[in-house]
Every structure is written in structure tokens, then in C-alpha cells.
Scaffold this motif. Structure first.
Motif, PDB file in Angstrom:
ATOM      1  N   ARG A 235       0.842  -1.208   0.000  1.00 28.90           N
ATOM      2  CA  ARG A 235       0.000   0.000   0.000  1.00 28.90           C
ATOM      3  C   ARG A 235       0.865   1.241   0.000  1.00 28.90           C
ATOM      4  N   ALA A 236       0.413   2.270  -0.707  1.00 24.67           N
ATOM      5  CA  ALA A 236       1.115   3.548  -0.682  1.00 24.67           C
ATOM      6  C   ALA A 236       1.133   4.091   0.740  1.00 24.67           C
ATOM      7  N   LEU A 237       2.237   4.748   1.107  1.00 21.70           N
ATOM      8  CA  LEU A 237       2.332   5.337   2.441  1.00 21.70           C
ATOM      9  C   LEU A 237       1.141   6.243   2.737  1.00 21.70           C
ATOM     10  N   LEU A 238       0.733   7.038   1.763  1.00 25.33           N
ATOM     11  CA  LEU A 238      -0.398   7.930   1.979  1.00 25.33           C
ATOM     12  C   LEU A 238      -1.666   7.146   2.290  1.00 25.33           C
ATOM     13  N   ASP A 239      -1.905   6.057   1.568  1.00 27.61           N
ATOM     14  CA  ASP A 239      -3.106   5.259   1.827  1.00 27.61           C
ATOM     15  C   ASP A 239      -3.074   4.622   3.204  1.00 27.61           C
TER      16      ASP A 239
ATOM     17  N   GLU B 282      -1.400  -6.946   8.745  1.00 33.26           N
ATOM     18  CA  GLU B 282      -0.990  -6.076   7.642  1.00 33.26           C
ATOM     19  C   GLU B 282      -1.635  -6.530   6.334  1.00 33.26           C
ATOM     20  N   TRP B 283      -1.641  -7.836   6.110  1.00 30.99           N
ATOM     21  CA  TRP B 283      -2.216  -8.349   4.860  1.00 30.99           C
ATOM     22  C   TRP B 283      -3.721  -8.080   4.798  1.00 30.99           C
ATOM     23  N   ILE B 284      -4.428  -8.318   5.886  1.00 31.01           N
ATOM     24  CA  ILE B 284      -5.872  -8.090   5.902  1.00 31.01           C
ATOM     25  C   ILE B 284      -6.181  -6.617   5.640  1.00 31.01           C
TER      26      ILE B 284
ATOM     27  N   PRO C  40       4.329   4.674   8.251  1.00 29.94           N
ATOM     28  CA  PRO C  40       3.809   3.367   7.850  1.00 29.94           C
ATOM     29  C   PRO C  40       3.084   2.615   8.951  1.00 29.94           C
ATOM     30  N   PHE C  41       3.357   2.931  10.233  1.00 25.63           N
ATOM     31  CA  PHE C  41       2.767   2.175  11.323  1.00 25.63           C
ATOM     32  C   PHE C  41       1.730   2.960  12.116  1.00 25.63           C
ATOM     33  N   LEU C  42       1.343   4.123  11.618  1.00 25.29           N
ATOM     34  CA  LEU C  42       0.248   4.842  12.268  1.00 25.29           C
ATOM     35  C   LEU C  42      -1.025   4.013  12.132  1.00 25.29           C
ATOM     36  N   ASP C  43      -1.784   3.911  13.208  1.00 30.46           N
ATOM     37  CA  ASP C  43      -3.022   3.148  13.159  1.00 30.46           C
ATOM     38  C   ASP C  43      -4.138   3.916  13.859  1.00 30.46           C
ATOM     39  N   ALA C  44      -5.354   3.402  13.702  1.00 29.72           N
ATOM     40  CA  ALA C  44      -6.524   4.092  14.252  1.00 29.72           C
ATOM     41  C   ALA C  44      -6.463   4.163  15.771  1.00 29.72           C
ATOM     42  N   ARG C  45      -5.878   3.164  16.413  1.00 23.60           N
ATOM     43  CA  ARG C  45      -5.799   3.182  17.876  1.00 23.60           C
ATOM     44  C   ARG C  45      -4.910   4.324  18.350  1.00 23.60           C
TER      45      ARG C  45
ATOM     46  N   ALA D 112      10.398  -4.626   6.140  1.00 23.62           N
ATOM     47  CA  ALA D 112      10.804  -5.840   6.846  1.00 23.62           C
ATOM     48  C   ALA D 112       9.921  -6.073   8.072  1.00 23.62           C
ATOM     49  N   ARG D 113       9.576  -4.999   8.775  1.00 13.84           N
ATOM     50  CA  ARG D 113       8.831  -5.174  10.017  1.00 13.84           C
ATOM     51  C   ARG D 113       7.448  -5.759   9.782  1.00 13.84           C
TER      52      ARG D 113
END
Length: 320
Positions: free
Chosen positions: A51-55, A221-223, A116-121, A210-211
Motif C-alpha cells: 500500500r502507498a504510504l499515503l493510503d 498487515e495483509w488483511i 507506515p505504522f500509524l493506526d486508528a488506535r 521488513a517489520r
């Protein structure tokens, strides 16, 4: 680059008191930088985990009422409002001011497009801290304890107040450092070393790629990537589906696992979609797989519907 701290999940840390998150909020995503350390590459479009970083950042901000991206327009997985600082390249403060003009909520999440690891939580933790602490800004801090003002939630009225004070004798905020604005705000801080990791160099991109393939992260990540790619915004219990796939593979045949989960999704869609429809379809399929497996191991007596499994055979000569 913000220092990367391998242990833990994105947004890991102590949560503010429950029920303190902002009821409505907007998001401003800054995506118009020059990416000089990437050789001028299109950083928001660089893919991590497919996925694009922006997405990826937009997915983390999916709860926003309005999401404004400050950059030249491009295709995105989610609908956004586009804005541009004047002049282009005027710096993050000018970009923030441009994006803020398109928001109306009192609480606004401000993030860069290279997280890349920002999430909704993490986003919810920032908003909760902003409200719980009665602050004017809640900043994420990285593994080295540094403030990250572009991974933050702010009170829009306070930001507008400081912008007006900074630009009173100027044509605009172009060229001013962002710290000039945050210095005038009452701030609180939230620990989030993984979510604060940003990608400034190709080495950073390699680290992020890699992470997400580490054990314990790759499935989520895949889901997430698949849902974005397919245009699905649905939260389901993946554990239920995995258990179903396991039961179908063991009780029927290995190829039954992917086919069964496909049929569950199709059945849920026909039933109107939603987590409840998926759960009900998965329950029925799991029960079927269980019955199928039980039949495969049943004794001849157990397979006869008219004889109880523990019945004693009638050995009398005249027994029918």
C-alpha cells in the motif's frame, strides 16, 4: 527518520481514560514535501506492505469527519479533500494552515504522509489525551522521547489563534518552523515509538517493509492491505474465520479452507453484509465442517440414526 523501536505494536502504551475521545474530528495530512533524502521520489506513493504510504495514513484516519490532504491531487484508496499551501513548498506550518481552512471540527488530527505504522488506535489515543488533559495539543513522542508535532491532535481554535499571532505582520506562515506554533500551545504527550516511525530514507523504507513481515504482524498487515485494495471497510473477527479455515482444512480437505471462507463472504454479502452477517455465516459453516468431521470418524453404529451410539446389540435368535 524517527527512531524505530522494534518491540510492541503501533500505538502501544498507556491509554487515557475510556470515553474521553473527541466525538467528531477532522484530519489534515501533510503530503507535499520534496523528499530530498529519497532522491526526490514520490514519497507518499512509495509502497510498504503493498500500500502507498499515503493510503496507510488515510486508513488510520478513517474515523475523521473530513480528511484534508495538503498536496497535489492523486488517486487514493479513500475519498479526501485536496488543498495546497501558497506558495507550494512553503513548509509544514504553511501546509497546516492551508489544510485547516477546509476543516470545521474543533479537534483536528495532523499527521505527515510517511508514517507506515500509524493506526486508528494511536489516533484515538491522541484524541483521548487531548480531551482528558484539557490540552490544546497532544503530541506523540518517539523512542528517544522527542516530540512529533506531525503525529498529533490539536484544538483547531488554539491552532488558529497561534497562526494569527505568528502571521500578524507577515504575508503568511510560509517558511516559519512548526515549533513556533507548538511553543504557544498547552501540550500533553503520548508515548508511541512504533507509530512515530517515519520514512525519510530508503533505509527507513526497507526497515518498514521488513517489520510488517515479522511474525505477529504480517496477517493484520495483509488483511488491512486487502481490505483497502478491495474497497472493503468492514471489521470482522479474523480469528473466527481462521478457525473456520482450519476446521474445513482438517475435517474436509485442505482446498476446502479457502473455498469455504470465500462462500462465507459471499453468503454474508447476500445477507446484507456487516460483521454480524459474517459471524452468522461463519458459525453455520463451522457447524457443517464439524458435522462433516464427525461423520468421517464415526463407527458403523454411530452412523445409524436409529441406533444409539452406546446401545447394546440384541443377540437373541429371533431378533430382527
Amino acid at each position: 527518520m524517527t527512531a524505530y523501536e522494534p518491540p510492541g505494536d503501533p500505538g502501544s502504551g498507556t491509554d487515557p481514560a475510556p470515553g474521553t475521545a473527541a466525538a467528531a474530528w477532522d484530519a489534515v495530512v501533510l503530503a507535499g514535501g520534496a523528499a530530498r533524502r529519497l532522491g526526490g521520489a514520490d514519497k507518499p506513493g512509495v509502497r510498504v506492505g503493498g500500500r502507498a504510504l499515503l493510503d496507510r495514513v488515510l486508513a488510520a484516519c478513517a474515523g475523521a469527519r473530513t480528511t484534508v490532504v495538503v498536496a497535489d491531487p492523486r488517486p487514493t484508496a479513500r475519498p479526501v479533500t485536496w488543498a495546497r499551501e501558497d506558495p507550494p513548498g512553503g513548509g509544514p506550518l504553511a501546509a497546516l494552515a492551508a489544510g485547516l481552512r477546509h476543516t470545521t471540527a474543533e479537534h483536528v488530527v495532523v499527521v505527515s504522509a510517511d508514517l507506515p505504522f500509524l493506526d486508528a488506535r494511536t489516533v484515538e489515543r491522541l484524541l483521548s489525551a487531548l480531551v482528558a488533559e484539557a490540552a490544546e495539543g497532544a503530541l506523540l513522542i518517539d523512542a528517544e522521547g522527542r516530540d512529533q508535532p506531525l503525529v498529533a491532535a490539536y484544538r483547531a481554535s488554539a491552532v488558529r489563534r497561534e497562526l494569527a499571532a505568528l502571521t500578524g505582520d507577515r504575508a503568511g506562515p510560509a517558511g516559519l518552523p512548526l515549533r513556533r506554533l507548538t511553543a504557544g500551545l498547552r501540550l500533553t504527550r503520548v508515548h508511541g515509538p512504533v507509530a512515530a516511525f517515519d520514512c525519510d530514507t530508503w533505509d527507513d523504507i526497507a526497515t518498514a517493509r521488513a517489520r510488517i513481515r515479522e511474525h505477529g504482524h504480517v496477517l493484520d498487515e495483509w488483511i488491512s492491505a486487502a481490505k483497502d485494495e478491495l474497497g472493503i471497510d468492514l471489521d470482522v473477527d479474523t480469528g473466527v474465520l481462521l478457525d473456520l479455515a482450519r476446521d474445513a482444512a482438517h475435517g474436509v480437505a485442505r482446498p476446502a479452507a479457502p473455498l469455504t471462507t470465500f462462500l462465507v463472504g459471499y453468503a454474508a454479502a447476500r445477507a446484507g453484509g456487516g460483521p454480524e452477517a459474517v459471524a452468522e455465516a461463519a458459525r453455520k459453516a463451522a457447524a457443517l465442517a464439524q458435522r462433516w468431521a464427525e461423520e468421517a470418524t464415526a463407527t458403523p453404529a454411530e452412523a445409524r440414526p436409529d441406533v444409539a451410539p452406546d446401545a447394546t446389540p440384541d443377540t437373541r435368535p429371533d431378533a430382527g
